[in-house]
Design a protein around this motif. Sequence first.
Motif, PDB file in Angstrom:
ATOM      1  N   ASN A  29     -82.849 -35.800 -44.875  1.00  0.00           N
ATOM      2  CA  ASN A  29     -83.267 -34.763 -43.931  1.00  0.00           C
ATOM      3  C   ASN A  29     -83.373 -35.315 -42.514  1.00  0.00           C
ATOM      4  N   LEU A  72     -82.976 -26.723 -43.905  1.00  0.00           N
ATOM      5  CA  LEU A  72     -83.232 -27.560 -42.739  1.00  0.00           C
ATOM      6  C   LEU A  72     -83.381 -26.728 -41.468  1.00  0.00           C
ATOM      7  N   ASN A 131     -88.069 -38.166 -45.637  1.00  0.00           N
ATOM      8  CA  ASN A 131     -86.862 -38.009 -46.437  1.00  0.00           C
ATOM      9  C   ASN A 131     -85.680 -38.457 -45.574  1.00  0.00           C
ATOM     10  N   LYS A 138     -81.110 -33.975 -39.403  1.00  0.00           N
ATOM     11  CA  LYS A 138     -81.731 -33.403 -38.203  1.00  0.00           C
ATOM     12  C   LYS A 138     -81.240 -34.112 -36.948  1.00  0.00           C
TER      13      LYS A 138
END
Length: 259
Positions: A212, A52, A209, A216
Amino acid sequence: MNNRKEQLAAINRLLDIMDDLREKCPWDKKQTFESLRHLTIEETYELADAILDNDLPEVKKELGDLFLHIVFYAKLGSETNAFDIADVANSISDKLIDRHPHIYADVKVDNEEDVKRNWEQLKLKEGKNSVLEGVPKSLPALVKANRIQDKVGGVGFDWEEPHQVWEKVQEELTELNVEIKNGNQENIEKEFGDVLFSMINYARFIGVNPENALEKTNKKFINRFQFLEKAAKKEGKEIADMSLAEMDVFWNKSKKYFS
């Protein structure tokens, strides 16, 4: 980059080191499948963080840590003649060949969705009683929901258009608001779960996603809040003593740096 001969030599070197550690290192000699399990989970999350962060040197490092665990498990398996590293590699190779008949046989596919659909149907032919058997029980709930929806979608149990899923999200939000007004906490929790489940499904339809995306946002919030903390300290202030309006000044400044 290394050629295939160099790559195989590097793997062979790691296997030799693993043999040495298992024979000579007091810590490595004591390890079992169970003792390594939680460490493997931790290493997997560290790899996920590096991905990430788009930190490729760290990705390389964490892949090495995870690779060591695979080699370690294979070594443990070989000690009871259950399996060794060759069995592990051959097992996944055989599976990949069987699951990709559009490459290794005469099956034709038109797109990625055809591949996923064939994959799930092949798993059922292998003896699976349900397409959901492959979803680990211990997965975090958000990741599990995404995998469940992805798998059932692979066999055709799915919406046709994104707008249909978004309408479902709106429906679930309406039901949640009704239960909030009713004040039944058990029903509120149930409907809130339905909202999350439908939002995760919608994410799939718009190419996001959800794990993710949420992580974030977590990182963004952490960066902004830590900016707020540092800015407050520079002015000799403690966050606990600040009003929300005062904090908002620094929070809005943080958006210039962390978007």
